[in-house]
Design an enzyme around this catalytic site. Sequence first.
Site, mmCIF file in Angstrom:
data_model
loop_
_atom_site.group_PDB
_atom_site.id
_atom_site.type_symbol
_atom_site.label_atom_id
_atom_site.label_comp_id
_atom_site.label_asym_id
_atom_site.label_seq_id
_atom_site.Cartn_x
_atom_site.Cartn_y
_atom_site.Cartn_z
ATOM 1 N N PRO A 121 0.997 -25.140 12.119
ATOM 2 C CA PRO A 121 -0.019 -24.399 11.303
ATOM 3 C C PRO A 121 0.939 -22.985 11.040
ATOM 4 O O PRO A 121 1.503 -22.227 11.918
ATOM 5 C CB PRO A 121 -0.825 -23.979 12.496
ATOM 6 C CG PRO A 121 -0.284 -24.253 13.771
ATOM 7 C CD PRO A 121 0.773 -25.178 13.510
ATOM 8 N N GLN A 136 -7.357 -25.456 14.315
ATOM 9 C CA GLN A 136 -6.759 -24.583 15.210
ATOM 10 C C GLN A 136 -7.463 -23.204 15.302
ATOM 11 O O GLN A 136 -8.054 -22.756 14.611
ATOM 12 C CB GLN A 136 -5.380 -23.945 14.983
ATOM 13 C CG GLN A 136 -4.726 -23.479 15.934
ATOM 14 C CD GLN A 136 -3.311 -22.718 15.885
ATOM 15 O OE1 GLN A 136 -3.158 -21.860 15.046
ATOM 16 N NE2 GLN A 136 -2.470 -23.428 16.389
ATOM 17 N N CYS A 148 0.604 -16.839 18.961
ATOM 18 C CA CYS A 148 0.681 -15.811 18.283
ATOM 19 C C CYS A 148 1.240 -14.671 18.684
ATOM 20 O O CYS A 148 0.571 -13.954 19.464
ATOM 21 C CB CYS A 148 -0.716 -15.704 17.476
ATOM 22 S SG CYS A 148 -0.547 -14.723 16.296
ATOM 23 N N LYS A 158 -0.872 -25.403 21.630
ATOM 24 C CA LYS A 158 0.305 -24.987 21.176
ATOM 25 C C LYS A 158 0.687 -23.611 21.857
ATOM 26 O O LYS A 158 -0.180 -22.733 21.889
ATOM 27 C CB LYS A 158 0.215 -24.721 19.658
ATOM 28 C CG LYS A 158 1.647 -24.288 18.927
ATOM 29 C CD LYS A 158 1.633 -24.656 17.792
ATOM 30 C CE LYS A 158 2.792 -24.147 16.995
ATOM 31 N NZ LYS A 158 2.983 -22.745 16.671
ATOM 32 N N HIS A 163 6.667 -24.367 21.389
ATOM 33 C CA HIS A 163 7.573 -23.341 20.341
ATOM 34 C C HIS A 163 8.402 -22.740 21.385
ATOM 35 O O HIS A 163 8.150 -21.736 22.043
ATOM 36 C CB HIS A 163 6.710 -22.309 19.698
ATOM 37 C CG HIS A 163 7.306 -21.525 18.794
ATOM 38 N ND1 HIS A 163 6.975 -20.352 18.045
ATOM 39 C CD2 HIS A 163 8.857 -21.340 18.557
ATOM 40 C CE1 HIS A 163 7.963 -19.596 17.640
ATOM 41 N NE2 HIS A 163 9.093 -20.253 17.703
ATOM 42 N N ASN A 221 9.083 -27.688 19.235
ATOM 43 C CA ASN A 221 8.886 -26.888 17.900
ATOM 44 C C ASN A 221 9.921 -25.835 17.992
ATOM 45 O O ASN A 221 10.024 -25.025 19.054
ATOM 46 C CB ASN A 221 7.543 -26.438 17.931
ATOM 47 C CG ASN A 221 7.332 -25.329 16.744
ATOM 48 O OD1 ASN A 221 6.708 -24.334 16.973
ATOM 49 N ND2 ASN A 221 7.442 -25.742 15.493
ATOM 50 N N GLY A 222 10.486 -25.398 16.792
ATOM 51 C CA GLY A 222 11.118 -24.228 16.502
ATOM 52 C C GLY A 222 12.751 -24.551 16.222
ATOM 53 O O GLY A 222 13.457 -25.197 16.882
ATOM 54 N N GLY A 245 7.911 -26.325 11.512
ATOM 55 C CA GLY A 245 7.200 -25.104 10.629
ATOM 56 C C GLY A 245 8.097 -24.484 9.337
ATOM 57 O O GLY A 245 8.092 -25.446 8.267
ATOM 58 N N ARG A 246 9.024 -23.457 9.522
ATOM 59 C CA ARG A 246 9.870 -22.859 8.294
ATOM 60 C C ARG A 246 10.419 -24.087 7.624
ATOM 61 O O ARG A 246 10.690 -24.121 6.594
ATOM 62 C CB ARG A 246 10.180 -21.557 8.663
ATOM 63 C CG ARG A 246 9.223 -20.574 9.003
ATOM 64 C CD ARG A 246 9.965 -19.549 9.894
ATOM 65 N NE ARG A 246 10.410 -20.092 11.174
ATOM 66 C CZ ARG A 246 11.481 -19.739 11.713
ATOM 67 N NH1 ARG A 246 12.004 -18.249 11.347
ATOM 68 N NH2 ARG A 246 11.857 -20.097 12.976
#
Length: 319
Positions: free
Chosen positions: A7, A68, A98, A139, A168, A199-200, A223-224
């Site tokens: 997300p 989410q 976040c 997450k 993450h 993740n990351g 992600g990116r």
Amino acid sequence: MQIALAPMEGLVDEILRDVLTRVGGIDWCVTEFIRVTDRLHPLATYEKLAPELLHGSRTRAGTPMRVQFLGSDPQCLAENAAYACELGAPVVDLNFGCPAKTVNKSRGGAVLLKEPELMFAIVEAVRRAVPAHIPVTSKMRLGYETPDGALDCARALADGGSAHVVVHARTKTDGYKPPAHWEWVAKVADAVKVPVFANGEVWTLDDYLRCRAISGVDDIMLGRGLVSRPDLARQIAAWREGGDVQPMPWHEVRALLDDFWRQARRKLAPRYAPGRLKQWLGMLTRSYPEAVELFAQIRRESDCELIDRLLQVEVEEAA
Ligand SMILES: Cc1cc2nc3c(=O)[nH]c(=O)nc-3n(C[C@H](O)[C@H](O)[C@H](O)COP(=O)(O)O)c2cc1C
């Protein structure tokens, strides 16, 4: 083994979810976070942030989409989650990562990592409110300032009823600075019984293989890296199946970008569409030298029709 598209608020919206999932390799994707403070969101919020709910909660490619939520009030989150399920959400995901100041100030996102009891209460309340067949997932980052509490946080999520936990592998203080601490994903995976996703900082197939070796975890959320290299999930899936890994050539990426632009022109206000195109193209410059050239051509343009013409020229040159 599963590959998820992360997300990303303000970036991975309905349009990019559509374009990226059509490339293949992605098992599921997630909406941008829907922030819950003190009320039940109306249908309009879901029509805007999760329009796939109107199409069986799948992107055009058929990839399932999860919804989410981000917030700190267990009851209010539970009510919103129950409503999302009525609208067809197949899975409810909760955000505990976040780093945004405005969000953290109102006790949402990564700041909750300081309060594992509240994390537990949130997951438990949401789990209780949604039908038993609908998984609730979470997450998290490793912590707010340090990863010392990561295992307690992960246990709180799993004990509360999270069907899996995406980690993450950075703290809030780390922001998005490399490296991601994949070794902590291994520690979390040892501490909980539910599946853990890493993740990351996975930008290439090689990064994935290193992440997998260090974390000991197969499941990955991209992600990116996936936004910058649209076939990254497909490459990982091909590797997993023992097939040939054929990176996507630029002209195919260009076709995706054209499609993105056509959708942006149709769905977004003219004052927003150019910014969105530049945002994605800017990220593609990380993986494709051709994107650097195209970015230089349009970076100062804000007129949609002029950009239409610029992209048209590029399409003709590429053909
Ligand atoms: C622009 C942007 C927006 C993001 N929005 C969200 C979000 O809405 N929900 C969430 O859980 N994570 C969000 N994240 C975090 C990503 O899902 C992911 O955890 C992070 O980018 C690390 O993965 P990566 O290194 O593969 O990009 C966001 C990240 C970025 C860069």
